[in-house]
Design an enzyme around this catalytic site. Structure first.
Site, PDB file in Angstrom:
ATOM      1  N   GLY A 111       3.576  -1.163   4.209  1.00  0.00           N
ATOM      2  CA  GLY A 111       2.593  -2.190   4.677  1.00  0.00           C
ATOM      3  C   GLY A 111       2.820  -3.804   4.447  1.00  0.00           C
ATOM      4  O   GLY A 111       1.660  -4.429   4.305  1.00  0.00           O
ATOM      5  N   LYS A 133       0.797  -1.434  -0.143  1.00  0.00           N
ATOM      6  CA  LYS A 133      -0.158   0.089   0.010  1.00  0.00           C
ATOM      7  C   LYS A 133       0.975   1.319   0.180  1.00  0.00           C
ATOM      8  O   LYS A 133       2.120   1.212   0.435  1.00  0.00           O
ATOM      9  CB  LYS A 133      -0.775   0.056   1.321  1.00  0.00           C
ATOM     10  CG  LYS A 133      -0.198   0.157   2.568  1.00  0.00           C
ATOM     11  CD  LYS A 133       0.211   1.415   3.003  1.00  0.00           C
ATOM     12  CE  LYS A 133       0.950   1.383   4.182  1.00  0.00           C
ATOM     13  NZ  LYS A 133       1.668   2.619   4.707  1.00  0.00           N
ATOM     14  N   ASP A 138      -2.780  -0.998   9.973  1.00  0.00           N
ATOM     15  CA  ASP A 138      -2.940  -1.197   8.344  1.00  0.00           C
ATOM     16  C   ASP A 138      -3.582  -2.427   8.120  1.00  0.00           C
ATOM     17  O   ASP A 138      -4.130  -2.378   6.866  1.00  0.00           O
ATOM     18  CB  ASP A 138      -1.583  -1.006   7.885  1.00  0.00           C
ATOM     19  CG  ASP A 138      -0.997   0.480   7.935  1.00  0.00           C
ATOM     20  OD1 ASP A 138      -1.765   1.444   7.725  1.00  0.00           O
ATOM     21  OD2 ASP A 138       0.345   0.426   7.650  1.00  0.00           O
ATOM     22  N   GLY A 142       4.053  -6.388   5.959  1.00  0.00           N
ATOM     23  CA  GLY A 142       3.631  -7.008   7.179  1.00  0.00           C
ATOM     24  C   GLY A 142       1.914  -7.232   7.140  1.00  0.00           C
ATOM     25  O   GLY A 142       1.653  -8.199   7.470  1.00  0.00           O
ATOM     26  N   SER A 143       1.467  -5.807   7.237  1.00  0.00           N
ATOM     27  CA  SER A 143       0.178  -5.994   7.407  1.00  0.00           C
ATOM     28  C   SER A 143      -0.594  -6.570   6.154  1.00  0.00           C
ATOM     29  O   SER A 143      -1.789  -7.326   6.339  1.00  0.00           O
ATOM     30  CB  SER A 143      -0.459  -4.497   7.464  1.00  0.00           C
ATOM     31  OG  SER A 143       0.230  -3.772   8.748  1.00  0.00           O
ATOM     32  N   SER A 144      -0.031  -6.475   5.049  1.00  0.00           N
ATOM     33  CA  SER A 144      -0.711  -7.305   4.083  1.00  0.00           C
ATOM     34  C   SER A 144      -0.680  -8.734   4.056  1.00  0.00           C
ATOM     35  O   SER A 144      -1.659  -9.305   3.402  1.00  0.00           O
ATOM     36  CB  SER A 144       0.001  -6.753   2.822  1.00  0.00           C
ATOM     37  OG  SER A 144      -0.891  -6.910   1.340  1.00  0.00           O
ATOM     38  N   ALA A 147      10.190  -2.933   6.867  1.00  0.00           N
ATOM     39  CA  ALA A 147      10.379  -1.802   7.316  1.00  0.00           C
ATOM     40  C   ALA A 147      10.331  -0.638   6.585  1.00  0.00           C
ATOM     41  O   ALA A 147      11.404   0.221   6.271  1.00  0.00           O
ATOM     42  CB  ALA A 147      11.358  -1.766   8.409  1.00  0.00           C
ATOM     43  N   ALA A 148       9.442  -0.691   5.361  1.00  0.00           N
ATOM     44  CA  ALA A 148       9.644   0.438   4.422  1.00  0.00           C
ATOM     45  C   ALA A 148       8.398   1.456   4.204  1.00  0.00           C
ATOM     46  O   ALA A 148       8.506   2.254   3.308  1.00  0.00           O
ATOM     47  CB  ALA A 148       9.633  -0.381   3.009  1.00  0.00           C
TER      48      ALA A 148
END
Length: 283
Positions: A100, A10, A136, A102-104, A96-97
């Protein structure tokens, strides 16, 4: 049985935080959209109750620190499921960019296990549950252009969505800790982008209006700690982007284009300065 879910990255076309809640968590006012940079999450149902996560990168924890693992355990315990899962993540979104990833991945696990475990939950129910994993995740459950408010739980999918566009993304060689950035917000000095105008730009397909008002209230906070973000923004503009914006808490910076040829020119230029550069489409 195995289900494979696409877990799209995202970006934040607009990101604002009007205030902080008494528990320390920010109130959000964001316009988000998904892009064709994605992880692929394969989830296999298991008769035993063990949750196992495997990935193709050493940068991703495979235990309780992993959001996909947390999502599976949360769904399992909330609905008293006496089964487990193997979760295999083919990682393409940088870690860590501000994209999102990890959330996706977590949202993809919720969708997959909802199917595999025959829970029959709606996307709205999965989104409410996903908020317990990360702010997120509710958006990523839907994965469509949306206005996101509250702590992340209010996801209003926009119709019409963002029209197909090209994006150039560049991530400097730093990893940003979102909790650290959120703790550093000084609401007395925060500059707030005009989210209403971002929404209007999407609704009217007014690319100039959208490009003019895209913004991120957390840019100055993150750039103070990571000046590389400012350098990327300046390079993007120097190479031909009208506007360059940080996504999330950073450090990834993106620029939006309607013309593929112009996007290609900026991409070819920026990747000489930044090795982690991507040329993608909006979804």
């Amino acid at each position: 049985m195995k289900v494979i879910e696409k877990a799209a990255a995202k970006i934040n076309l607009g990101l604002d935080t009007p205030f902080r809640h008494p528990d320390g968590m920010p109130e959000w006012n964001m316009v988000m959209t998904s892009i064709d940079l994605a992880d692929y999450v394969a989830v296999t149902d298991r008769p035993e109750t063990t949750i196992e996560v495997l990935s193709n990168t050493g940068f991703l924890p495979n235990d309780h620190r992993n959001l996909a693992y947390q999502a599976a355990v949360l769904l399992q315990t909330t609905y008293h499921v006496n089964r487990g899962a193997l979760i295999e993540i083919d990682k393409h979104i940088p870690v860590a960019a501000g994209l999102g990833g990890g959330s996706s991945d977590a949202a993809a696990v919720l969708r997959a296990l909802n199917h595999l475990w025959h829970l029959g939950l709606s996307l709205a129910e999965l989104a409410r549950l996903g908020l317990k994993v990360d702010s997120d995740v509710p958006y990523c459950v839907y994965g469509k252009t949306a206005h996101v408010t509250g702590r992340g739980e209010n996801v209003a999918v926009l119709n019409p969505p963002l029209k197909p566009s090209w994006l150039v993304l560049a991530k400097p060689h730093v990893s940003v800790s979102t909790p650290n950035i959120l703790r550093q917000i000084d609401y007395a000095t925060l500059a707030h982008p005009n989210i209403d105008q971002v929404l209007e730009g999407v609704a009217q397909d007014d690319f100039a209006l959208l490009d003019q008002h895209m913004g991120n209230a957390l840019e100055k906070v993150s750039m103070t700690r990571y000046p590389e973000i400012h350098q990327i923004k300046e390079r993007m503009r120097h190479y031909g982007a009208d506007h360059a914006v940080m996504s999330g808490t950073g450090p990834t910076v993106f620029a939006l284009f309607r013309q593929q040829s112009r996007a290609h020119r900026v991409y070819n230029s920026i990747r000489g300065f930044c090795s982690e550069a991507y040329l993608v489409r909006s979804l």
